[in-house]
Design an enzyme around this catalytic site. Structure first.
Site, PDB file in Angstrom:
ATOM      1  N   ILE A 178       0.715  -1.269  -0.165  1.00 40.73           N
ATOM      2  CA  ILE A 178       0.129   0.008  -0.051  1.00 40.73           C
ATOM      3  C   ILE A 178       0.759   1.343  -0.021  1.00 40.73           C
ATOM      4  O   ILE A 178       1.839   1.361   0.564  1.00 40.73           O
ATOM      5  CB  ILE A 178      -0.925  -0.007   1.100  1.00 40.73           C
ATOM      6  CG1 ILE A 178      -1.910   1.239   0.916  1.00 40.73           C
ATOM      7  CG2 ILE A 178      -0.295   0.019   2.460  1.00 40.73           C
ATOM      8  CD1 ILE A 178      -3.118   1.318   2.109  1.00 40.73           C
ATOM      9  N   ILE A 213       4.999  -1.306   2.733  1.00 42.13           N
ATOM     10  CA  ILE A 213       4.577   0.161   2.502  1.00 42.13           C
ATOM     11  C   ILE A 213       5.331   0.779   1.302  1.00 42.13           C
ATOM     12  O   ILE A 213       6.508   0.447   1.123  1.00 42.13           O
ATOM     13  CB  ILE A 213       4.967   0.953   3.650  1.00 42.13           C
ATOM     14  CG1 ILE A 213       4.219   0.447   5.154  1.00 42.13           C
ATOM     15  CG2 ILE A 213       4.483   2.383   3.566  1.00 42.13           C
ATOM     16  CD1 ILE A 213       2.818   0.129   5.056  1.00 42.13           C
ATOM     17  N   LYS A 214       4.728   1.095   0.502  1.00 47.02           N
ATOM     18  CA  LYS A 214       5.263   1.785  -0.972  1.00 47.02           C
ATOM     19  C   LYS A 214       5.732   3.090  -0.769  1.00 47.02           C
ATOM     20  O   LYS A 214       4.888   4.000  -0.120  1.00 47.02           O
ATOM     21  CB  LYS A 214       4.296   1.628  -2.011  1.00 47.02           C
ATOM     22  CG  LYS A 214       3.988  -0.013  -2.712  1.00 47.02           C
ATOM     23  CD  LYS A 214       3.027  -0.110  -3.650  1.00 47.02           C
ATOM     24  CE  LYS A 214       3.888   0.296  -4.911  1.00 47.02           C
ATOM     25  NZ  LYS A 214       2.668   0.208  -6.034  1.00 47.02           N
ATOM     26  N   ILE A 215       6.877   3.124  -0.871  1.00 47.29           N
ATOM     27  CA  ILE A 215       7.553   4.772  -1.018  1.00 47.29           C
ATOM     28  C   ILE A 215       8.207   5.006  -2.244  1.00 47.29           C
ATOM     29  O   ILE A 215       8.925   4.210  -2.907  1.00 47.29           O
ATOM     30  CB  ILE A 215       8.716   4.712   0.158  1.00 47.29           C
ATOM     31  CG1 ILE A 215       7.940   4.595   1.573  1.00 47.29           C
ATOM     32  CG2 ILE A 215       9.211   6.075   0.108  1.00 47.29           C
ATOM     33  CD1 ILE A 215       9.108   4.419   2.563  1.00 47.29           C
TER      34      ILE A 215
END
Length: 377
Positions: free
Chosen positions: A115, A146-148
């Site tokens: 996400i 976690i998408k960064i």
């Protein structure tokens, strides 16, 4: 019937057997609640899910399956931003639960659901770190990633978030230089985590290297040049760029810095091939699957590409290792025609961040309207 099913997905099994993890680049509540996601895991060798603002905008924009939650959120009079986060994290949590057996069976390597942080924060390091921590807390599942984005501001955020023991999917990588910086940020994060006494074995990461958009932009420029040399260079840059990324991956994780961390329990940050749906109908629809096979990689596919691969993908073994000199020659041919890969990849990064921000704003607008409708009922 079982035999037919086996034959139908033989290329997906072959891909999996070659060491490529197949992830689905899509998620919606309908897909979760209908049992479709569970079926893809059981029958199509899918072992992970990726999402992005555009995917959620499409899913929630249709509204199917979200009515009850929208009504509850409207009664509570939550802000639109909070409503969007409640809806998206609920979907990711549910998908993570469906994928939990895969996560357990692979010791956390797969069974992952990604996400993304709010794309409006792509150029704000501190806000990205805070958002990543909040998302990990909200989803509250060990198999969330976690998408960064791999913007310049995203790099120190990646280091800090990894350093806190949170698994990260680094997204929007287009250039080799930026990819090397991403791997450096990951290793720096592992070093921080190690100093903090965090078990490195619990941290996983993938680096999402984008493929088809590179061909789409470079081919457009080659068409404008219009020579025979330009025509012969079409459809080669994206694969060459990705293959050289894999070479960089091999080099970085074979070096002393990475092997020292691996000895302390760390996992390699796997390359993930993203944007694998073919944009030019002149190319085979499984091009960015068939030609990007190597052990220790992930290929995240939109459903159309997944189906096409199951139907007529041609998995012939490793199609990356040993093709590095050819890849360098193919990129040199593009450069010789006056096309700067550095300029193209920076343009693609800027456009991708802007597109996700537009999709997020569209999502906020859609949810705002839906909340107003729910409130008036």
């Amino acid at each position: 019937m079982k035999q037919n099913m086996s034959n139908a997905v033989a290329p997906l099994k072959s891909l999996s057997d070659e060491g490529v993890s197949i992830w689905l680049d899509d998620l919606s509540r309908t897909r979760i609640e209908s049992g479709n996601l569970a079926e893809l895991i059981a029958d199509q060798h899918v072992v992970g899910v990726t999402t992005n603002p555009s995917i959620f905008q499409a899913a929630i924009g249709k509204g199917e399956g979200y009515e009850e939650q929208l009504a509850d959120l409207a009664v509570r009079k939550v802000t639109v931003d909070e409503a969007v986060r409640m809806m998206t994290t609920q979907d990711v949590r549910a998908a993570a639960d469906i994928l939990r057996p895969v996560y357990d069976a692979t010791q956390g390597r797969d069974g992952r659901v990604s996400i993304e942080v709010d794309p409006r924060l792509a150029h704000n390091t501190e806000a990205t770190i805070a958002e990543a921590k909040q998302l990990a807390w909200l989803v509250d599942r060990p198999n969330v990633m976690i998408k960064i984005p791999a913007t310049l501001a995203g790099l120190p955020a990646i280091t800090e978030v990894i350093g806190l023991g949170i698994s990260v999917n680094v997204t929007l990588i287009f250039s080799l230089d930026r990819y090397k910086a991403v791997m450096d940020a990951y290793l720096a994060g592992l070093e921080k985590a190690h100093e903090r006494g965090i078990d490195l074995a619990t941290i996983h990461s993938v680096a999402s290297f984008f493929v088809s958009r590179v061909d789409a932009e470079i081919d457009k420029r080659l068409d404008k040049i219009g020579t025979d040399e330009a025509a012969s260079a079409k459809g080669k840059a994206a694969l060459a760029n990705a293959r050289l990324a894999y070479e960089a991956f091999e080099q970085v994780f074979a070096a002393e810095r990475a092997t020292k961390l691996e000895a302390a329990g760390a996992n390699k940050q796997r390359p993930l091939w993203a944007s694998t749906g073919v944009k030019d109908p002149a190319y085979k629809d499984t091009l960015y699957v068939d030609e990007l096979v190597a052990p220790g990689t992930v290929n995240t596919m939109p459903e159309g590409t997944l189906k096409a691969t199951a139907d007529h993908g041609e998995i012939t073994g490793d199609t990356i290792t040993g093709r590095y000199e050819q890849a360098r020659a193919e990129l040199a041919a593009v450069d010789a025609l006056g096309i700067s890969l550095d300029e193209v990849t920076q343009q693609l990064e800027d456009e991708a961040v802007a597109k996700f921000e537009i999709a997020w704003n569209d999502l906020l607008s859609t949810v705002s309207s839906r909340l107003t409708e729910a409130e008036s009922k």
